[in-house]
Design a protein around this motif. Structure first.
Motif, PDB file in Angstrom:
ATOM      1  N   SER A   1      64.053  52.514  -8.993  1.00  0.00           N
ATOM      2  CA  SER A   1      64.798  52.714 -10.234  1.00  0.00           C
ATOM      3  C   SER A   1      65.917  51.713 -10.466  1.00  0.00           C
ATOM      4  O   SER A   1      66.376  51.553 -11.601  1.00  0.00           O
ATOM      5  CB  SER A   1      65.377  54.132 -10.263  1.00  0.00           C
ATOM      6  OG  SER A   1      66.122  54.388  -9.083  1.00  0.00           O
ATOM      7  N   ALA A   2      66.384  51.030  -9.418  1.00  0.00           N
ATOM      8  CA  ALA A   2      67.456  50.044  -9.580  1.00  0.00           C
ATOM      9  C   ALA A   2      67.393  49.029  -8.455  1.00  0.00           C
ATOM     10  O   ALA A   2      66.987  49.354  -7.332  1.00  0.00           O
ATOM     11  CB  ALA A   2      68.821  50.721  -9.606  1.00  0.00           C
ATOM     12  N   ILE A   3      67.785  47.778  -8.766  1.00  0.00           N
ATOM     13  CA  ILE A   3      67.744  46.689  -7.780  1.00  0.00           C
ATOM     14  C   ILE A   3      69.017  45.869  -7.908  1.00  0.00           C
ATOM     15  O   ILE A   3      69.517  45.642  -9.018  1.00  0.00           O
ATOM     16  CB  ILE A   3      66.522  45.770  -8.011  1.00  0.00           C
ATOM     17  CG1 ILE A   3      65.220  46.565  -7.977  1.00  0.00           C
ATOM     18  CG2 ILE A   3      66.470  44.655  -6.967  1.00  0.00           C
ATOM     19  CD1 ILE A   3      64.010  45.754  -8.419  1.00  0.00           C
ATOM     20  N   ALA A   4      69.530  45.410  -6.778  1.00  0.00           N
ATOM     21  CA  ALA A   4      70.677  44.500  -6.767  1.00  0.00           C
ATOM     22  C   ALA A   4      70.458  43.454  -5.684  1.00  0.00           C
ATOM     23  O   ALA A   4      69.862  43.735  -4.641  1.00  0.00           O
ATOM     24  CB  ALA A   4      71.979  45.247  -6.515  1.00  0.00           C
ATOM     25  N   VAL A   5      70.917  42.232  -5.946  1.00  0.00           N
ATOM     26  CA  VAL A   5      70.825  41.136  -4.980  1.00  0.00           C
ATOM     27  C   VAL A   5      72.238  40.653  -4.715  1.00  0.00           C
ATOM     28  O   VAL A   5      72.977  40.312  -5.655  1.00  0.00           O
ATOM     29  CB  VAL A   5      69.956  39.984  -5.522  1.00  0.00           C
ATOM     30  CG1 VAL A   5      69.846  38.871  -4.484  1.00  0.00           C
ATOM     31  CG2 VAL A   5      68.568  40.488  -5.914  1.00  0.00           C
TER      32      VAL A   5
END
Length: 284
Positions: free
Chosen positions: A242-246
């Motif tokens: 549902s959500a991604i961060a790098v």
């Protein structure tokens, strides 16, 4: 005049007369197990979770009371001038928040739910929508009318939008699980065509790689936006990413989810059609 003894006796009788009803106490029992059970109460530096837990929290202030045109907020973004924009549903209303003032910035024609927000390389607000037709709109400057810049047959949902440093716009869509590249002039191409129903979330590494989360198999893809090469980086036990961060070091963080529905007092897994989709309702 009555004697002190008689006065004492009268006082004792009055005390007994008024005390007797107090002994007839009934016990009431309340069980509060859900968020709705606490809805009528007022919290003070506390928050009630969707599981019915009461936890300490920062002080909260409601800045938008119930609005018949807004039942959900799907995305928020901050403009360079500090203005907050909120994408809502199910009437395609874009809200503008300045301090504690909330007002309608635009109502997008034909859009039921506004699901994604981003600013392009020129600072223009890009808005993704979901409904009978998934559409991307662009607003050139505050107060300007939204213009349609992307719409493709078969695409109903624009779940996430990412703008890369070279000015390209990428759209994660459903229900065919396609990733589109959109140039500033609106021309577009399919970068990846997956076997998933929905590409729900997306993040860029600042270079050629895009990380895309899918539903209903909970796959995290790494996609080379230049070549279209697709690699499954992670297969989650849950049904959706549902959500991604790098982060600055290139580490990828993914949030997973499992849609459930209560049935007979227990939780059951929802169908693939129910997972990760806002309620669709045509604007009136």
């Amino acid at each position: 005049m009555a004697s002190p003894l008689k006065q004492l006796g009268l006082t004792a009788w009055l005390t007994a007369a008024f005390s007797a009803p107090a002994l007839a106490v009934t016990t009431a029992h309340w069980t509060q197990t859900s968020e709705a059970d606490f809805a009528a109460g007022k919290t003070d530096n506390a928050v009630v979770t969707n599981l019915g837990d009461v936890k300490l929290s920062r002080a909260l202030k409601m800045i938008l009371e119930q609005d018949p045109l807004v039942s959900a907020v799907y995305a928020m973004i901050e403009a360079p001038d500090g203005t907050i924009y909120a994408a809502t549903g199910p009437r395609g209303v874009l809200l503008k928040i300045t301090g504690e003032k909330v007002e309608t910035a635009a109502t997008l024609p034909g859009a039921a739910n506004l699901t994604a927000l981003a600013f392009d390389a020129n600072g223009r607000l890009v808005i993704g929508s979901a409904g009978e037709t998934g559409t991307i709109f662009r607003i050139d400057k505050p107060g300007a009318a939204p213009e349609k810049m992307f719409s493709v047959a078969g695409v109903q949902y624009i779940w996430a939008i990412t703008v890369t440093p070279d000015g390209m716009i990428y759209a994660a869509t459903g229900p065919e699980g396609q990733l589109f590249e959109i140039k500033p002039d609106g021309t577009h191409r399919v970068v990846a065509d997956t076997d998933e129903r929905n590409l729900l979330s997306m993040a860029s590494d600042g270079g050629d790689m895009l990380y895309v989360g899918a539903d209903p198999d909970g796959l995290l893809y790494r996609i080379n936006r230049k070549t279209g090469q697709t690699f499954v980086l992670y297969d989650a036990a849950e049904s959706e990413i549902s959500a991604i961060a790098v982060d600055a070091k290139g580490s990828v963080y993914a949030a997973t989810g499992q849609a459930q529905a209560l049935a007979g007092g227990g939780a059951t897994q929802a169908t693939a059609e129910q997972i990760g989709r806002p309620e669709s309702e045509s604007p009136t």
